[in-house]
Enzyme design. Structure first.
Site, PDB file in Angstrom:
ATOM      1  N   SER A 159    -111.763  38.297  -5.452  1.00  0.00           N
ATOM      2  CA  SER A 159    -112.649  37.466  -6.261  1.00  0.00           C
ATOM      3  C   SER A 159    -111.818  36.402  -6.961  1.00  0.00           C
ATOM      4  CB  SER A 159    -113.361  38.326  -7.306  1.00  0.00           C
ATOM      5  OG  SER A 159    -112.446  38.672  -8.327  1.00  0.00           O
ATOM      6  N   LYS A 160    -112.499  35.567  -7.701  1.00  0.00           N
ATOM      7  CA  LYS A 160    -111.842  34.453  -8.407  1.00  0.00           C
ATOM      8  C   LYS A 160    -110.648  34.911  -9.238  1.00  0.00           C
ATOM      9  CE  LYS A 160    -114.533  30.468  -8.189  1.00  0.00           C
ATOM     10  NZ  LYS A 160    -115.993  30.644  -8.212  1.00  0.00           N
ATOM     11  N   ARG A 161    -110.721  36.142  -9.745  1.00  0.00           N
ATOM     12  CA  ARG A 161    -109.618  36.666 -10.557  1.00  0.00           C
ATOM     13  C   ARG A 161    -108.290  36.630  -9.804  1.00  0.00           C
ATOM     14  NH1 ARG A 161    -109.831  41.965 -11.049  1.00  0.00           N
ATOM     15  NH2 ARG A 161    -111.452  42.133  -9.470  1.00  0.00           N
ATOM     16  N   GLY A 198    -107.310  34.301  -7.831  1.00  0.00           N
ATOM     17  CA  GLY A 198    -106.917  32.933  -7.474  1.00  0.00           C
ATOM     18  C   GLY A 198    -108.029  32.280  -6.674  1.00  0.00           C
TER      19      GLY A 198
END
Ligand code: GLU
Length: 465
Positions: A239-241, A243
């Site tokens: 996920s966005k976490r 990168g």
């Protein structure tokens, strides 16, 4: 041509992510390898969440990766009449029914079922209703048998079975009349003649339901291959976490599509211990049998390593074309500087991304070079005047700058000054590039050319105080 027909079916509710891109790639590769047909279908039945912007973003990313489709893109929003007709067919045959239960009723039933320790599934209230009140309704697919088992052999995961008691009567049409994913995907995959469905394993639980729908609609059931998901380094779903997860973010960060393709394919597929694959290698070598059963872990360092490899070995002309956008973004006026292809050649060994290459190229274009303060303090000192003068005098004699001539010239400079090459090169590097890290001095001189080089040396000498 073979009979193989596969598809990639993204929902346009955002950009194309790493996972979706890999699914698209696997479909594409298998189709190319087996000379089958690769179809692109935009699953935009969720009108509220689908946007044209997302469609464009997905198509751009597919284009960037080089995954052109043989048929499509088809849009599910163009096919509502067909879905309506198929819902009606199931209703007419008694394989589906209208359910008038309200959301509140369903919530209450679910809660009660869970309290009683049962599964929160639809209890079949409207299954055998014969009246048709003038109320909002959904259409549910009648589970053909409550105690059966549906089994399929997944091409990646092997045998998968689900007992029907785990399932309930699936909603195939919402109260607003729009059909649901599990229904339209079956109608489309069948009507578009898919022989194999390759998709993420987040859909594996949908597959038995879909198989029952194929059978109810009288369609042949395709084969399935569910690709394991992609995790971040912490083994949590990517996920966005972790990168950037959007494919085109990597384009903006200066990655090459061939590096992304090579990286994506290795996230879940292997061929011995080989790491470097061109698209044509992949078309030759890709098989579903070598797709792993377990999740792949996204490793940005490896992607960067591959990118550096492709930059190093890339065609300079092509890289120059790709670099233009990045230079322009930095406000660099390309025609004012040296030949862009020569600039690229001098930086290929040193840059891992096109962004890094653009940063590294900036000094070539500076009208007034900015010197790194530390470098200036250390190397542009008064005691260098004689060295710079010797360099200037000798370079001024050169008809042209090439490896051979420069070597002779610097041999002469070393002789006159009595200095080793390193003692000459570092101040010169600061004079030519503004800093202490750059391509080799000969490369820099050759790329800048005589006029620019001499002007920069002269200007550096003016800084000596
Ligand atoms: N539109 C679905 C998704 O984006 C496709 C699922 C499928 O391939 O069947 O997840």
């Amino acid at each position: 041509m073979s009979d193989l027909r596969v598809r990639f079916a993204p929902s346009p509710t955002g950009t194309l992510h790493i996972g979706g891109a890999r699914t698209a790639l696997f479909n594409y590769l298998l189709a190319r390898k087996e000379q089958g047909t690769y179809v692109l279908r935009i699953e935009d039945t969720d009108v509220a969440r689908s946007t044209q912007e997302s469609v464009d973003a997905i198509l751009d990313a597919m284009h960037w990766l080089g995954l052109s489709c043989d048929e499509g893109p088809f849009y599910q929003s163009d096919r509502f009449d067909l879905y309506k007709q198929k819902v009606q067919q199931l209703l007419d045959e008694g394989k589906a029914y209208k359910c008038y239960c309200t959301q509140e009723e369903l919530d209450a039933k679910r809660e009660a079922a869970m309290k009683a320790g049962g599964k929160p599934k639809y209890d079949g209230t409207c299954r055998n209703r014969t009246d048709s009140p003038d109320l909002p309704y959904v259409v549910r697919f009648r589970l053909p048998s409550d105690d059966g088992v549906t089994t399929f052999i997944d091409r990646i995961k092997g045998k998968i079975s689900i007992r029907h008691e785990e399932l309930d009567d699936l909603i195939i049409q919402r109260t607003d009349g729009t059909p649901t994913y599990n229904f339209v995907v079956v109608v489309d995959d069948a009507e578009m003649g898919m022989t194999l469905v390759i998709r993420g394993d987040d859909h594996i639980n949908n597959t038995p339901r879909q198989i029952l729908l194929y059978e109810a609609l009288g369609y042949p059931v395709p084969e399935f291959a569910h690709v394991p998901m992609i995790l971040g380094a912490d083994k949590k779903r990517l996920s966005k976490r972790h990168g950037a997860t959007s494919v085109m973010d990597y384009q903006k960060m200066g990655y090459l599509p061939e590096a992304m393709v090579n990286y994506l394919v290795r996230l879940g597929w292997s061929c011995g211990d080989e790491e470097i694959f061109s698209m044509s290698d992949l078309i030759e070598k890709f098989t579903l049998e070598n797709v792993g059963k377990s999740a792949g872990v996204f490793n940005p360092d490896k992607l960067l390593w591959l990118n550096a490899h492709y930059i190093k070995s890339g065609n300079p002309q092509r890289l120059a074309g790709l670099l233009e956008e990045f230079l322009t973004q930095k406000g660099i006026d390309i025609p004012s500087g040296p030949d862009l292809v020569e600039v690229v050649k001098s930086l290929q060994e040193r840059a891992s991304t096109l962004v890094e290459m653009a940063d590294g190229a900036a000094f070539y274009y500076a009208a007034e070079l900015e010197y790194d303060e530390k470098a200036k303090g250390k190397f542009l000192t008064t005691d260098q005047r004689a060295t710079f003068q010797a360099i200037l005098d000798n370079l001024a004699q050169c008809q042209q700058f090439n490896e051979e001539i420069l070597e002779k010239t610097f041999a002469a400079v070393m002789e006159v000054t009595g200095l080793k090459f390193g003692k000459i090169a570092q101040p010169l590097r600061v004079a030519l590039t503004g800093g202490t890290a750059s391509p080799s001095i000969y490369q820099v001189l050759q790329v800048l050319g005589k006029e620019r080089s001499l002007a920069r040396i002269q200007r550096a000498m003016e800084q000596l105080g």
